[in-house]
Design a protein around this motif. Sequence first.
Motif, mmCIF file in Angstrom:
data_model
loop_
_atom_site.group_PDB
_atom_site.id
_atom_site.type_symbol
_atom_site.label_atom_id
_atom_site.label_comp_id
_atom_site.label_asym_id
_atom_site.label_seq_id
_atom_site.Cartn_x
_atom_site.Cartn_y
_atom_site.Cartn_z
ATOM 1 N N PHE A 92 6.966 3.800 -7.178
ATOM 2 C CA PHE A 92 6.062 2.995 -7.496
ATOM 3 C C PHE A 92 4.779 3.297 -6.429
ATOM 4 N N GLY A 93 3.505 2.987 -7.033
ATOM 5 C CA GLY A 93 2.299 3.326 -6.145
ATOM 6 C C GLY A 93 2.157 2.219 -5.148
ATOM 7 N N VAL A 94 1.355 2.339 -3.987
ATOM 8 C CA VAL A 94 0.982 1.416 -3.181
ATOM 9 C C VAL A 94 0.267 0.296 -3.711
ATOM 10 N N GLN A 95 -0.859 0.532 -4.486
ATOM 11 C CA GLN A 95 -2.037 -0.411 -4.839
ATOM 12 C C GLN A 95 -1.414 -1.104 -6.235
ATOM 13 N N ASN A 96 -0.805 -0.475 -6.978
ATOM 14 C CA ASN A 96 -0.192 -1.163 -8.055
ATOM 15 C C ASN A 96 1.024 -1.833 -7.917
ATOM 16 N N PHE A 97 1.921 -1.464 -6.681
ATOM 17 C CA PHE A 97 2.945 -2.169 -6.645
ATOM 18 C C PHE A 97 2.393 -3.668 -5.817
ATOM 19 N N GLU A 98 1.592 -3.593 -4.925
ATOM 20 C CA GLU A 98 0.912 -4.758 -4.641
ATOM 21 C C GLU A 98 0.353 -5.712 -5.729
ATOM 22 N N TYR A 99 -0.421 -5.024 -6.703
ATOM 23 C CA TYR A 99 -0.834 -5.727 -7.939
ATOM 24 C C TYR A 99 0.611 -6.594 -8.787
ATOM 25 N N ALA A 100 1.452 -5.629 -8.810
ATOM 26 C CA ALA A 100 2.682 -6.107 -9.564
ATOM 27 C C ALA A 100 3.315 -7.482 -8.941
ATOM 28 N N CYS A 101 3.223 -7.360 -7.500
ATOM 29 C CA CYS A 101 3.828 -8.685 -6.690
ATOM 30 C C CYS A 101 3.145 -9.955 -7.027
ATOM 31 N N THR A 102 1.774 -9.790 -7.333
ATOM 32 C CA THR A 102 1.210 -11.029 -7.832
ATOM 33 C C THR A 102 1.522 -11.542 -9.041
ATOM 34 N N VAL A 103 1.880 -10.683 -10.064
ATOM 35 C CA VAL A 103 2.168 -10.952 -11.478
ATOM 36 C C VAL A 103 3.661 -11.382 -11.581
ATOM 37 N N TYR A 104 4.413 -10.744 -10.830
ATOM 38 C CA TYR A 104 6.142 -11.032 -10.874
ATOM 39 C C TYR A 104 6.488 -11.282 -9.589
ATOM 40 N N PRO A 105 6.672 -12.631 -9.164
ATOM 41 C CA PRO A 105 6.904 -13.125 -7.962
ATOM 42 C C PRO A 105 7.984 -12.737 -7.401
ATOM 43 N N PHE A 106 8.769 -12.439 -8.279
ATOM 44 C CA PHE A 106 10.298 -12.042 -7.810
ATOM 45 C C PHE A 106 10.495 -10.722 -6.950
ATOM 46 N N LEU A 107 9.443 -9.979 -6.783
ATOM 47 C CA LEU A 107 9.399 -8.685 -6.260
ATOM 48 C C LEU A 107 9.115 -8.970 -4.936
ATOM 49 N N ASN A 108 8.861 -10.213 -4.590
ATOM 50 C CA ASN A 108 8.767 -10.646 -3.016
ATOM 51 C C ASN A 108 9.814 -10.912 -2.600
ATOM 52 N N GLU A 109 10.937 -11.183 -3.228
ATOM 53 C CA GLU A 109 12.277 -11.955 -2.868
ATOM 54 C C GLU A 109 13.257 -10.806 -2.311
ATOM 55 N N PHE A 110 13.134 -9.728 -2.454
ATOM 56 C CA PHE A 110 14.027 -8.968 -1.957
ATOM 57 C C PHE A 110 14.172 -8.714 -0.527
ATOM 58 N N ASP A 111 15.346 -8.550 0.112
ATOM 59 C CA ASP A 111 15.637 -8.471 1.363
ATOM 60 C C ASP A 111 15.123 -7.268 2.048
ATOM 61 N N ARG A 112 14.985 -6.133 1.268
ATOM 62 C CA ARG A 112 14.239 -5.002 1.796
ATOM 63 C C ARG A 112 13.600 -4.157 0.599
ATOM 64 N N LEU A 113 12.591 -3.807 0.852
ATOM 65 C CA LEU A 113 11.698 -3.100 -0.166
ATOM 66 C C LEU A 113 11.372 -1.536 0.153
ATOM 67 N N TYR A 114 12.020 -0.557 -0.644
ATOM 68 C CA TYR A 114 11.740 0.713 -0.379
ATOM 69 C C TYR A 114 10.868 1.059 -1.634
ATOM 70 N N VAL A 115 9.447 1.511 -1.264
ATOM 71 C CA VAL A 115 8.518 1.577 -2.432
ATOM 72 C C VAL A 115 8.192 3.124 -2.076
#
Length: 206
Positions: free
Chosen positions: A110-133
């Motif tokens: 996943f790219g840096v900027q589009n992942f940040e965008y995705a997190c605003t659309v899909y809140p569950f992406l902020n719920e992981f205990d650890r994120l490896y992007v």
Amino acid sequence: MSIEAVVFDIGNVLIEWQPERHYDRVIGPARRKAMFDSVDLHGMNDLVDQGHHFTDTIYDWAEKHPEWREEIRMWHDDWISLASPAIPHSVRLMRALKRRGVPVFALSNFGVQNFEYACTVYPFLNEFDRLYVSGRMKTVKPWPEIYERVEADCGIAPGALLFTDDRIDNIETARTRGWQTHHFDGPEGLARRLVAETLLKESEAA
């Protein structure tokens, strides 16, 4: 070895990732096929996943192919439509694991900027205990380095990680490192695996 954490891919596991489907809808299957045959759009996206800037990479690619300029820019401008919708059952499984106290990690190309965008659309992406992007890490699946860095960061033995991904090449690298794996072909199969591993009860995996 008992599973200590579940590692989720994102694209086609938690969120559908079907660029061709979006283009078929917008410009029609024939024109989409002609474009994909003449322009390496997935190669372009690989650069974004490796950490190249989302906007700059796609817009530069569009300028290299002026006959497809507007269509290539759609990869950026319509991006959330390419990466949609969420897969609700998979999201429920991730949240059910969290409620049971099982750590859940994301390991995604996943790219840096589009992942940040995705997190605003899909809140569950902020719920992981650890994120490896991958874009943040500057390395991608299935290259071994990204798996090595996950192991080093989380401190969990490879055999205690259960990794699910829709791409068999990503699964194979994890398996060679000793991870437990599940080739994702739908949330129902993952639900059965989580129940079989006694990570969830059947009622929790529904």
